[in-house]
Design a protein around this motif. Structure first.
Motif, PDB file in Angstrom:
ATOM      1  N   ILE B 134      -1.133  -7.763   2.920  1.00 43.97           N
ATOM      2  CA  ILE B 134      -1.616  -6.872   3.980  1.00 43.97           C
ATOM      3  C   ILE B 134      -1.476  -5.418   3.546  1.00 43.97           C
ATOM      4  CG2 ILE B 134      -1.125  -6.037   6.312  1.00 43.97           C
ATOM      5  CD1 ILE B 134      -0.268  -8.904   7.023  1.00 43.97           C
ATOM      6  N   ALA B 135      -0.290  -5.079   3.059  1.00 45.19           N
ATOM      7  CA  ALA B 135      -0.017  -3.686   2.713  1.00 45.19           C
ATOM      8  C   ALA B 135      -0.957  -3.195   1.614  1.00 45.19           C
ATOM      9  CB  ALA B 135       1.443  -3.537   2.290  1.00 45.19           C
ATOM     10  N   LYS B 136      -1.214  -4.064   0.638  1.00 43.89           N
ATOM     11  CA  LYS B 136      -2.101  -3.656  -0.456  1.00 43.89           C
ATOM     12  C   LYS B 136      -3.523  -3.421   0.040  1.00 43.89           C
ATOM     13  CE  LYS B 136       0.145  -5.391  -4.606  1.00 43.89           C
ATOM     14  NZ  LYS B 136       0.361  -6.586  -5.423  1.00 43.89           N
ATOM     15  N   HIS B 155       9.672  10.103  -1.083  1.00 41.72           N
ATOM     16  CA  HIS B 155      10.549  10.809  -2.020  1.00 41.72           C
ATOM     17  C   HIS B 155       9.739  11.310  -3.210  1.00 41.72           C
ATOM     18  CE1 HIS B 155      14.319  11.985  -3.742  1.00 41.72           C
ATOM     19  NE2 HIS B 155      14.133  11.244  -4.815  1.00 41.72           N
ATOM     20  N   GLY B 156       9.700  12.609  -3.370  1.00 46.51           N
ATOM     21  CA  GLY B 156       8.947  13.200  -4.471  1.00 46.51           C
ATOM     22  C   GLY B 156       7.434  13.123  -4.281  1.00 46.51           C
ATOM     23  N   PHE B 157       6.991  12.794  -3.072  1.00 40.82           N
ATOM     24  CA  PHE B 157       5.554  12.756  -2.802  1.00 40.82           C
ATOM     25  C   PHE B 157       5.031  14.183  -2.661  1.00 40.82           C
ATOM     26  CE2 PHE B 157       4.684   8.356  -0.697  1.00 40.82           C
ATOM     27  CZ  PHE B 157       5.499   7.740  -1.621  1.00 40.82           C
ATOM     28  N   SER B 158       3.786  14.385  -3.040  1.00 37.28           N
ATOM     29  CA  SER B 158       3.146  15.679  -2.762  1.00 37.28           C
ATOM     30  C   SER B 158       2.851  15.728  -1.266  1.00 37.28           C
ATOM     31  CB  SER B 158       1.846  15.796  -3.552  1.00 37.28           C
ATOM     32  OG  SER B 158       0.880  14.910  -3.016  1.00 37.28           O
ATOM     33  N   GLY B 159       2.540  16.932  -0.776  1.00 40.40           N
ATOM     34  CA  GLY B 159       2.235  17.092   0.648  1.00 40.40           C
ATOM     35  C   GLY B 159       1.117  16.151   1.086  1.00 40.40           C
ATOM     36  N   GLY B 160       0.086  16.086   0.277  1.00 35.40           N
ATOM     37  CA  GLY B 160      -1.056  15.226   0.606  1.00 35.40           C
ATOM     38  C   GLY B 160      -0.687  13.751   0.599  1.00 35.40           C
ATOM     39  N   GLU B 161       0.149  13.364  -0.389  1.00 33.89           N
ATOM     40  CA  GLU B 161       0.576  11.954  -0.468  1.00 33.89           C
ATOM     41  C   GLU B 161       1.395  11.554   0.763  1.00 33.89           C
ATOM     42  OE1 GLU B 161       1.011  10.889  -5.210  1.00 33.89           O
ATOM     43  OE2 GLU B 161       2.605  12.064  -4.274  1.00 33.89           O
ATOM     44  N   LYS B 162       2.219  12.501   1.213  1.00 31.41           N
ATOM     45  CA  LYS B 162       3.031  12.210   2.403  1.00 31.41           C
ATOM     46  C   LYS B 162       2.148  11.942   3.618  1.00 31.41           C
ATOM     47  CE  LYS B 162       7.225  14.726   1.180  1.00 31.41           C
ATOM     48  NZ  LYS B 162       8.020  15.944   1.385  1.00 31.41           N
ATOM     49  N   LYS B 163       1.132  12.767   3.783  1.00 34.19           N
ATOM     50  CA  LYS B 163       0.250  12.614   4.950  1.00 34.19           C
ATOM     51  C   LYS B 163      -0.505  11.288   4.866  1.00 34.19           C
ATOM     52  CE  LYS B 163       1.395  16.362   7.036  1.00 34.19           C
ATOM     53  NZ  LYS B 163       0.552  17.435   7.522  1.00 34.19           N
ATOM     54  N   ARG B 164      -0.952  10.982   3.667  1.00 36.61           N
ATOM     55  CA  ARG B 164      -1.671   9.733   3.466  1.00 36.61           C
ATOM     56  C   ARG B 164      -0.747   8.537   3.734  1.00 36.61           C
ATOM     57  NH1 ARG B 164      -6.000   9.120  -1.410  1.00 36.61           N
ATOM     58  NH2 ARG B 164      -6.253  11.351  -1.140  1.00 36.61           N
ATOM     59  N   ASN B 165       0.519   8.719   3.350  1.00 33.29           N
ATOM     60  CA  ASN B 165       1.505   7.658   3.559  1.00 33.29           C
ATOM     61  C   ASN B 165       1.755   7.410   5.050  1.00 33.29           C
ATOM     62  OD1 ASN B 165       3.216   5.721   2.405  1.00 33.29           O
ATOM     63  ND2 ASN B 165       5.007   7.050   2.645  1.00 33.29           N
ATOM     64  N   GLU B 166       1.696   8.490   5.838  1.00 28.68           N
ATOM     65  CA  GLU B 166       1.840   8.317   7.286  1.00 28.68           C
ATOM     66  C   GLU B 166       0.712   7.457   7.828  1.00 28.68           C
ATOM     67  OE1 GLU B 166       5.141   9.571   7.401  1.00 28.68           O
ATOM     68  OE2 GLU B 166       4.502   9.945   9.468  1.00 28.68           O
ATOM     69  N   VAL B 167      -0.493   7.735   7.335  1.00 29.84           N
ATOM     70  CA  VAL B 167      -1.652   6.983   7.832  1.00 29.84           C
ATOM     71  C   VAL B 167      -1.582   5.525   7.354  1.00 29.84           C
ATOM     72  CG1 VAL B 167      -4.173   6.861   7.868  1.00 29.84           C
ATOM     73  CG2 VAL B 167      -3.023   9.085   7.984  1.00 29.84           C
ATOM     74  N   GLN B 169       1.135   3.846   7.002  1.00 29.31           N
ATOM     75  CA  GLN B 169       2.074   3.188   7.925  1.00 29.31           C
ATOM     76  C   GLN B 169       1.382   2.849   9.233  1.00 29.31           C
ATOM     77  OE1 GLN B 169       6.073   4.912   8.067  1.00 29.31           O
ATOM     78  NE2 GLN B 169       5.574   6.103   6.270  1.00 29.31           N
ATOM     79  N   MET B 170       0.538   3.765   9.677  1.00 29.27           N
ATOM     80  CA  MET B 170      -0.184   3.509  10.918  1.00 29.27           C
ATOM     81  C   MET B 170      -1.102   2.291  10.771  1.00 29.27           C
ATOM     82  SD  MET B 170      -2.636   6.110  13.017  1.00 29.27           S
ATOM     83  CE  MET B 170      -4.021   5.967  11.902  1.00 29.27           C
ATOM     84  N   LEU B 171      -1.780   2.207   9.635  1.00 27.64           N
ATOM     85  CA  LEU B 171      -2.691   1.077   9.430  1.00 27.64           C
ATOM     86  C   LEU B 171      -1.935  -0.249   9.400  1.00 27.64           C
ATOM     87  CD1 LEU B 171      -5.365   2.217   6.797  1.00 27.64           C
ATOM     88  CD2 LEU B 171      -5.415   2.353   9.281  1.00 27.64           C
ATOM     89  N   VAL B 172      -0.751  -0.227   8.808  1.00 32.82           N
ATOM     90  CA  VAL B 172       0.017  -1.473   8.714  1.00 32.82           C
ATOM     91  C   VAL B 172       0.606  -1.852  10.074  1.00 32.82           C
ATOM     92  CG1 VAL B 172       2.080  -2.546   7.720  1.00 32.82           C
ATOM     93  CG2 VAL B 172       0.527  -1.245   6.257  1.00 32.82           C
ATOM     94  N   LEU B 173       1.112  -0.855  10.792  1.00 32.92           N
ATOM     95  CA  LEU B 173       1.803  -1.154  12.051  1.00 32.92           C
ATOM     96  C   LEU B 173       0.832  -1.363  13.217  1.00 32.92           C
ATOM     97  CD1 LEU B 173       4.837   1.299  11.698  1.00 32.92           C
ATOM     98  CD2 LEU B 173       4.751  -1.139  11.165  1.00 32.92           C
ATOM     99  N   GLU B 174      -0.408  -0.930  13.061  1.00 34.01           N
ATOM    100  CA  GLU B 174      -1.454  -1.126  14.084  1.00 34.01           C
ATOM    101  C   GLU B 174      -0.967  -0.811  15.492  1.00 34.01           C
ATOM    102  OE1 GLU B 174      -2.746  -5.168  13.247  1.00 34.01           O
ATOM    103  OE2 GLU B 174      -4.348  -4.356  11.984  1.00 34.01           O
ATOM    104  N   PRO B 175      -0.675   0.461  15.749  1.00 34.21           N
ATOM    105  CA  PRO B 175      -0.122   0.837  17.056  1.00 34.21           C
ATOM    106  C   PRO B 175      -1.152   0.752  18.184  1.00 34.21           C
ATOM    107  CG  PRO B 175      -0.592   2.792  15.749  1.00 34.21           C
ATOM    108  CD  PRO B 175      -0.831   1.615  14.850  1.00 34.21           C
TER     109      PRO B 175
END
Lengths: 499, 261
Positions: B134-136, B155-167, B169-175
C-alpha cells in the motif's frame, strides 16, 4: 554538578602490561594456617561483619582447596588497604561494610512464599506486562513450588548435550570442585584481586557464580543462559563469573533476566572475567533489571560490577552487549583488553535511569596488539530525576600499530529533571592508531509526541517508538529473543515517564 | 443550528463561536465554520490572523488554549477527545512544520498509525508485507522514491520532501477530514502539482478538506468549494473560488479594516 575526578590510577586496569606478559596468578604457595579458625561452620548464615574469619568461613562452607582460601585472603588483606572510589558521578550514603552479612544459605522452603497469592501484586503485574510465563513467575518471585522443576530438567538435558562436546557450564562452586586446574589457571587473570575496591571485596567474599569452558574448536550450539540456573543457590550478592574460550571456539552467554528480581541484599559487587584465545569469540549479553528503588528513590540495589574480557589470542573477539534498566546505583564498565594481534572488542549498551536512579557506566578498550579494533555504541536514556554518566576510556598502547576505535555515545532525555553526562578518556601512544568519537544529546520533544499523537499513536506508544528507534543499534546485537524482551522491558521501565 | 437533528444536513465539522489563545494572547475571537462531507474549504488570511491556531485547536495541540465555544465533529464534542483519538476518528493534519524524528523509519510510523486507526475501527492489523505494498503505491502517486519509506521520519529531508511526506501520510491514512496547513509553502510549481494530484486523488463525497494557504496559486490545482478569509481571529468573508482571485488582486487590507471595526 561537579566534574568528578578522572579515574584514579588505582581504578584503571593498571597492571595491563603485566597482564599481557604475565597473567597474574597469585603466589600459590601452600601456606600454613596462620590465623585461627573460630567460626562455627555448621551455622547457615553469618551475622553482619567482615574480617578474615568471614572469608575463612565462606571458603570452608564451600569446601574450597587451600590455594583458593589463600587467594581470597590475599584479596581481603589488600582490600583493607583500599578506599572506596569516589570519582563516579553517583551519590549514595556511605556503605558500612561491617553491617553487611556476607554469607546466607538459601532460604528454606518454609520461609518462602507458599504461592503466588503471597507475592507482592505489583511485582506480579510487572511479570504480566513482560509476558513472563506463569511457571517462571513463581520461580522469579521465589515461591517454594514445584514449578521451577521444569527449568531444572530442561537445564539437565542441555547440560548432558553440552557435556558431549566437552563444554563445561556449571556453578562456580562446582567448577572449583570438579575443574580446579582450570579455575586456578584463569581466576584473577583478567581482573586481579587488587584491581579495584569492589573487585577486591568480591575476590575475598564471592559467594558463587558461573563457570564456562569451551574446548578448542568447539562452537557452542546454544545460547548459554544463567536462566537455566534460576533456582540455583542464592548467588546474587557477590557473583563471580569466569568464561574461557579456547582456540577457535565460540560462545554466546546471556546473563540476567528481564523480570525484576527482588533481592534483600542492597550491595552487589560482581566480577566477570572472560578469556578468549586465538580465533575465539565470546559474546556476552546482559539484561540487568535489579530492583531500582521506589518512585521516591527509597531502596534499590547498589550494583558495583567489574567486567573485563581479555582477547588474549590473535584474531579473538569479545563483544559485550548490555541493557541496564535496574538498580538504584550502577557502577559498571565492561571492558576489553585487546592483547592478541587483530583482536576485536565491542561494547553495545543501553542504559536507562528513571525516577531517582543513577548510573555511571561505560567501557574501557585497551589496545595492545597490532591492528586491534574496537567499537563502542552507548545509548543512555534518562527520565524522571535519573542521572546518567557515560564514562569510557580508549587506550592505544605503543605496540598497537594500526589500531582503530569507533565510539558513539548518544543520550536521550525525557523531561527537565534528569541529567546526562559524558566523560570519554582517550590515551593514544601509537601514531598509526585511528580513533573516532561521536556524541549526541537529544530530548524527546513535546512536538515529536504531538506529531505521533496526530498520527493516531498514544503518548505511551509514541515514547516507546522513539526510544526503540534510539536503541535499535544495540538491540540488533542482542540474541533475538532477548531483544524482544529488552524492548518490552524498556517500555515497562518508562511507564509514566512522559505525560 | 437547527440542522442538527436533520441527518441529511449534518455537517461533518461544526465550529461554533470558538475563542482561543496562544501564549496568553487571544488569537481566535469567535470563529464559526461548518464543513460538510465531501467539501473543500480554503482558509486564507494575513499572517497572524489565526490560521495555524485554528489547526492546533482542531487537532488538540496544547499550544493553543480554547477559552470558549464548541466544536462538533461527526456530531461529537471534539474537545472531549485526546489528540490521538481525534486522529483515529479520521482527523488529519498536514503540518506546516513537519517534525523530525530520528530513529523511526517513515514506514514504521505509517504502519503504526494506520494500524492504530484500523484497530480503532475494529479492523485487523495489516502485516508488514501488505502494508508495504500500500505504502509503495501511495508513494508512487506522489512520485516519491520507495527508499523514502525506510528513511527516518523527516530526518534530513529537504523542505519540499517534508511537505510531500505529509501528503504521503495523508494518502496512507485516508482521513475523513484533512487539514493542510500551508502545505504549498516552500514548494516549487512541479512539487505543488504533485501534491495537488495527491490531494485530488483522495477527494470524494465522504471526505472533506480544510486547506490553509496564503496563495491563490494552490487553489488553481485544488479547486475549493468555499473560500473563507480569516482576519483578526474571525471569518470575515466567505465566498466561492472567485474570492481567492479577488484577494490575489486586492490583498487583505480592505477586509481587515472591516474585521477590526
Amino acid at each position: 554538578m561537579n566534574t568528578p575526578n578522572p579515574m584514579t590510577p588505582a581504578e584503571r586496569p593498571a597492571p595491563i602490561d603485566k597482564i599481557a606478559l604475565n597473567p597474574e596468578i597469585d603466589d600459590l604457595n601452600q601456606q600454613d594456617y596462620k590465623w585461627g579458625f573460630v567460626t562455627d561452620i555448621e551455622q547457615d548464615s553469618l551475622p553482619p561483619g567482615l574480617n578474615e574469619d568471614t572469608v575463612r568461613f565462606i571458603s570452608a562452607k564451600k569446601k574450597e582447596p587451600e590455594w583458593l582460601l589463600e587467594w581470597r585472603l590475599k584479596a581481603f588483606r589488600h582490600w583493607l588497604t583500599m578506599t572506596e572510589p569516589t570519582w563516579a558521578l553517583v551519590d549514595y550514603p556511605a556503605i558500612d561494610y561491617q553491617a553487611v552479612s556476607y554469607f546466607a544459605a538459601p532460604k528454606s522452603d518454609a520461609d518462602k512464599p507458599q504461592s503466588l497469592d503471597e507475592v507482592d501484586p505489583e511485582l506480579l503485574a510487572t511479570y504480566e506486562k513482560l509476558g513472563i510465563p506463569l511457571a517462571e513467575r513463581a520461580a522469579l518471585a521465589g515461591v517454594a513450588v514445584d514449578a521451577v522443576f521444569d527449568s531444572v530438567s530442561v537445564a539437565t538435558t542441555f547440560k548432558s548435550k553440552l557435556g558431549e562436546l566437552g563444554i563445561v557450564f556449571c556453578s562456580f562452586s562446582e567448577a572449583v570442585q570438579e575443574h580446579p586446574e582450570l579455575v586456578r589457571k584463569y581466576l584473577g587473570s583478567v581482573v586481579p584481586q587488587k584491581d579495584n575496591f569492589f573487585a577486591a571485596l568480591n575476590s575475598a567474599v564471592f559467594s558463587d557464580g558461573s563457570f564456562v569452558y569451551i574446548p578448542k574448536g568447539v562452537r557452542c550450539p546454544m545460547e548459554l543462559s544463567t536462566y537455566f540456573r534460576i533456582n540455583a543457590a542464592n548467588t546474587g550478592q557477590f557473583e563471580r563469573t569466569l568464561i574461557v574460550a579456547e582456540e577457535g571456539s565460540h560462545v554466546s552467554y546471556l546473563e540476567g533476566c528481564t523480570a525484576p528480581m527482588r533481592d534483600e541484599n542492597q550491595l552487589h559487587a560482581a566480577v566477570v572475567e572472560l578469556v578468549a584465545l586465538d580465533d575465539a569469540t565470546i559474546k556476552y549479553s546482559t539484561v540487568q533489571n535489579w530492583y531500582p528503588g521506589d518512585k521516591n528513590g527509597v531502596g534499590g540495589i547498589y550494583n558495583f560490577v567489574t567486567k573485563r574480557g581479555a582477547c588474549r589470542g590473535a584474531r579473538s573477539k569479545i563483544s559485550w552487549t548490555q541493557v541496564e534498566t535496574g538498580s538504584a546505583i550502577t557502577w559498571k564498565y565492561p571492558s576489553c583488553v585487546l592483547q592478541g594481534d587483530d583482536s576485536v572488542g565491542e561494547f553495545y549498551s543501553v542504559a536507562l535511569t528513571n525516577n531517582w536512579q543513577q548510573a555511571d557506566t561505560g567501557t574501557k578498550m585497551i589496545h595492545i596488539g597490532k591492528n586491534t579494533r574496537s567499537t563502542i555504541i552507548s545509548k543512555g536514556i534518562s527520565a524522571g530525576h535519573g542521572q546518567q554518566t557515560y564514562r569510557g576510556s580508549v587506550r592505544m598502547l605503543k605496540g598497537a600499530d594500526g589500531a582503530r576505535n569507533y565510539s558513539q555515545c548518544d543520550s536521550l532525555l525525557m523531561g527537565d529533571q534528569c541529567g546526562a553526562h559524558t566523560f570519554p578518556y582517550i590515551d593514544v601512544k601509537n601514531p598509526t592508531a585511528h580513533l573516532e568519537h561521536e556524541a549526541s544529546t537529544s530530548r524527546i520533544g513535546e512536538d515529536q509526541i504531538f506529531y505521533l499523537n496526530q498520527r493516531g499513536l498514544s503518548t505511551e506508544d509514541a515514547v516507546n517508538l522513539i526510544v526503540n528507534g534510539f536503541c535499535k543499534e544495540v538491540f540488533r546485537e542482542l540474541p533475538m529473543e532477548f531483544a524482544v524482551e529488552a524492548q518490552k522491558l524498556l517500555s515497562v521501565s518508562l511507564e509514566g515517564a512522559v505525560g | 443550528m437547527s440542522n442538527d437533528s436533520d441527518p441529511l444536513h449534518n455537517p461533518l465539522l461544526s465550529i461554533r463561536e470558538v475563542h482561543a489563545s496562544a501564549g496568553g494572547k487571544a488569537i481566535l475571537k469567535g470563529l464559526s465554520l461548518e464543513v460538510g462531507p465531501g467539501e473543500v474549504h480554503a482558509i486564507m488570511g494575513p499572517n497572524g490572523s489565526g490560521k495555524s491556531t485554528l489547526a492546533r485547536v482542531l487537532t488538540g495541540n496544547e499550544n493553543a488554549e480554547v477559552t470558549s465555544g464548541e466544536v462538533l465533529y461527526k456530531g461529537q464534542d471534539l474537545f472531549g477527545l485526546a489528540p490521538e483519538e481525534r486522529a483515529r476518528e479520521g482527523l488529519f493534519l498536514a503540518f506546516q512544520y513537519p517534525v523530525e524524528i530520528p530513529g523511526i523509519a517513515n514506514s514504521t510510523l505509517l504502519r503504526e498509525g494506520l494500524n492504530a486507526m484500523r484497530e480503532h475501527r475494529g479492523e485487523p492489523e495489516l502485516d508488514a508485507i501488505d502494508f508495504l505494498e500500500i505504502a509503495k503505491a501511495k508513494a508512487d502517486v506522489l512520485e516519491m522514491e520507495p527508499t523514502m519509506l525506510s528513511r527516518a521520519v523527516n530526518h534530513g529531508f529537504s523542505g519540499g520532501e517534508k511537505k510531500r511526506n505529509e501528503v504521503l501520510q495523508m494518502l496512507v491514512l485516508e482521513p475523513t477530514l484533512a487539514i493542510l496547513d500551508e502545505t504549498d509553502s516552500g514548494l516549487d510549481i512541479d512539487a505543488l502539482q504533485v501534491v495537488a494530484k495527491g490531494v485530488n486523488a483522495l477527494r470524494d463525497k465522504g471526505r472533506s478538506f480544510i486547506v490553509i494557504t496564503h496563495y491563490q496559486r494552490l487553489l488553481d490545482y485544488i479547486v475549493p468549494d468555499f473560500v473563507h478569509v480569516l482576519a483578526n481571529g474571525r471569518i470575515v468573508r466567505s465566498g466561492d473560488k472567485d474570492l481567492a482571485l479577488e484577494l490575489e488582486a486586492k490583498g487583505y487590507a480592505w477586509l481587515e479594516e472591516g474585521a477590526s471595526a
